[in-house]
Write an enzyme that holds these catalytic residues in place. Structure first.
Site, PDB file in Angstrom:
ATOM      1  CG  HIS A   1     -16.968  28.539 -24.251  1.00 38.08           C
ATOM      2  ND1 HIS A   1     -18.040  29.259 -23.753  1.00 38.08           N
ATOM      3  CD2 HIS A   1     -17.299  28.239 -25.526  1.00 38.08           C
ATOM      4  CE1 HIS A   1     -18.971  29.371 -24.680  1.00 38.08           C
ATOM      5  NE2 HIS A   1     -18.535  28.764 -25.782  1.00 38.08           N
TER       6      HIS A   1
ATOM      7  CG  HIS B   1     -19.342  24.669 -28.808  1.00 40.06           C
ATOM      8  ND1 HIS B   1     -20.638  24.604 -28.370  1.00 40.06           N
ATOM      9  CD2 HIS B   1     -18.914  25.940 -28.536  1.00 40.06           C
ATOM     10  CE1 HIS B   1     -21.000  25.781 -27.861  1.00 40.06           C
ATOM     11  NE2 HIS B   1     -19.966  26.602 -27.956  1.00 40.06           N
TER      12      HIS B   1
ATOM     13  CG  HIS C   1     -23.225  29.809 -25.458  1.00 38.53           C
ATOM     14  ND1 HIS C   1     -23.029  28.622 -24.822  1.00 38.53           N
ATOM     15  CD2 HIS C   1     -22.277  29.888 -26.434  1.00 38.53           C
ATOM     16  CE1 HIS C   1     -22.010  27.987 -25.379  1.00 38.53           C
ATOM     17  NE2 HIS C   1     -21.528  28.731 -26.369  1.00 38.53           N
TER      18      HIS C   1
ATOM     19  CD  GLU D   1     -21.583  33.750 -29.484  1.00 38.14           C
ATOM     20  OE1 GLU D   1     -22.560  33.058 -29.146  1.00 38.14           O
ATOM     21  OE2 GLU D   1     -20.618  33.293 -30.151  1.00 38.14           O
TER      22      GLU D   1
ATOM     23  CG  ASP E   1     -17.127  29.673 -29.212  1.00 38.39           C
ATOM     24  OD1 ASP E   1     -17.774  28.788 -28.632  1.00 38.39           O
ATOM     25  OD2 ASP E   1     -17.669  30.679 -29.739  1.00 38.39           O
TER      26      ASP E   1
HETATM   27  N1  LIG Z   1     -20.317  30.445 -30.464  1.00 33.77           N
HETATM   28  C1  LIG Z   1     -21.456  29.772 -30.292  1.00 33.77           C
HETATM   29  N2  LIG Z   1     -22.541  30.408 -29.821  1.00 33.77           N
HETATM   30  C2  LIG Z   1     -23.691  29.740 -29.640  1.00 33.77           C
HETATM   31  N3  LIG Z   1     -23.845  28.446 -29.918  1.00 33.77           N
HETATM   32  C3  LIG Z   1     -22.800  27.773 -30.408  1.00 33.77           C
HETATM   33  N4  LIG Z   1     -22.669  26.492 -30.774  1.00 33.77           N
HETATM   34  C4  LIG Z   1     -21.422  26.317 -31.208  1.00 33.77           C
HETATM   35  N5  LIG Z   1     -20.720  27.470 -31.134  1.00 33.77           N
HETATM   36  C5  LIG Z   1     -21.565  28.402 -30.617  1.00 33.77           C
HETATM   37 ZN   LIG Z   2     -19.719  28.578 -27.437  1.00 37.76          ZN
END
Ligand SMILES: Nc1ncnc2[nH]cnc12
Ligand SMILES: [Zn+2]
Length: 322
Positions: free
Chosen positions: A11, A13, A189, A192, A270
């Protein structure tokens, strides 16, 4: 010390991994004023919504196929340097479209970065195409259709990221049907920014094999049991959760409690520089702050390989490298 351990990341991005120094150089190259988002070598944001805005602004300075090749290669080289053998990158072809590069050129630059990095270190990588909730269900369906039609062997998964408070997972279920029918792995996701209901939503509407974060499932112990029974894998990013204030401190972070309840957990970074972290630090936190033994950390890495969106042969090869 975890430098002797092999590592896997499920995970991260891609734009969220952009090193601040590279972003500064890119901004200068394109004459973009990024001083509100990047100050003294650090990204500037103050809550989840402003983090997403900062993320989008940073993404804007990566504009060409070569920019994306360089960004991908740079991050994978960093991972390989800490003995990471496998990485899944969350990417947004929609973003490629929005900046005028085009989805194909965006993905092709990223694939070139993967090729270059693999040639040097052998690191294996795959792409998870994501839709962003805050752009609405139609845009998420478009992302799923793109991923399904791309027939690109490196695109192996589909995700839903962005503003979790926008809509419910069921609003996006059609996109997941398209991705599932195309044989892509599914992750969402959830849990969170929103609470346990959001994780339950993901299970009810889509039942993905993995959930991004999912940590707020801890607010509902029946749900924790459900996750354990289903074998759903959580992509847990402790540094991100603390930076975003999902939990006030590591002592109250539920990683250990979820693991002890039988939930399959893995660790990732992340958007590492946004959250002042790195995969190296996440492994160090697992060992130091959370007190996991080498064997327990290796077991989480094994879980990550088992849950990876790769073909059986690649999975076997990765397990053999552990
Ligand atoms: N932690 C995250 N939660 C949701 N969308 C994201 N896009 C990039 N990071 C994210
Ligand atoms: Zn994420």
């Amino acid at each position: 010390m975890t430098s002797h351990l092999k590592k896997v990341e499920l995970h991260c991005h891609l734009e969220g991994a952009a090193p601040p120094a590279l972003t500064a150089a890119q901004a200068q190259k394109y004459g973009v004023d990024i001083s509100a988002e990047l100050r003294d070598g650090a990204y500037v944001w103050h809550d989840f919504a402003s983090f997403l805005e900062c993320y989008d602004k940073v993404s804007e300075v990566y504009r060409t196929e070569e920019d994306y090749a360089l960004l991908t290669e740079t991050y994978l080289d960093e991972l390989a340097g800490i003995d990471t053998i496998y990485s899944e990158l969350i990417v947004s072809p929609d973003h490629g479209k929005r900046i005028g590069l085009g989805a194909d050129a965006y993905i092709s630059g990223i694939c070139e970065g993967i090729r270059r990095a693999k040639e040097k270190s052998g690191i294996e990588a795959r792409l998870i195409v994501t839709g962003e909730r805050h752009f609405g269900p139609e845009s998420v369906i478009g992302a799923a259709e793109y991923a399904a039609k791309a027939a690109n062997p490196l695109i192996t998964g589909f995700n839903l990221a962005g503003e979790e408070r926008r809509g419910r997972v069921a609003d996006y279920a059609r996109a997941f049907d398209i991705a599932r029918d195309a044989g892509l792995g599914l992750t969402i996701h959830a849990g969170e920014v929103c609470g346990a209901f959001s994780v339950a939503d993901a299970l009810d509407a889509v039942r993905p094999s993995r959930i991004g974060h999912g940590v707020r499932a801890i607010e509902d112990l029946d749900l924790v049991t459900r996750l354990a029974d289903l074998g759903t894998v959580l992509e847990i990013c402790p540094g991100s959760n603390i930076a975003l204030g999902v939990f006030p401190d590591f002592a109250s972070h539920p990683l250990r409690r979820l693991k002890e309840a039988g939930v399959r957990v893995t660790i990732s970074s992340d958007d590492p520089p946004f959250f002042h972290t790195s995969l190296k630090r996440e492994y160090e936190l697992a060992a130091g702050t959370f007190g996991f033994s080498d064997a327990e950390i290796d077991a989480m890495t094994r879980t990550a390989i088992e849950a990876a969106f790769v073909d059986d042969e690649t999975q076997k090869a990765l397990l053999a490298r552990l």
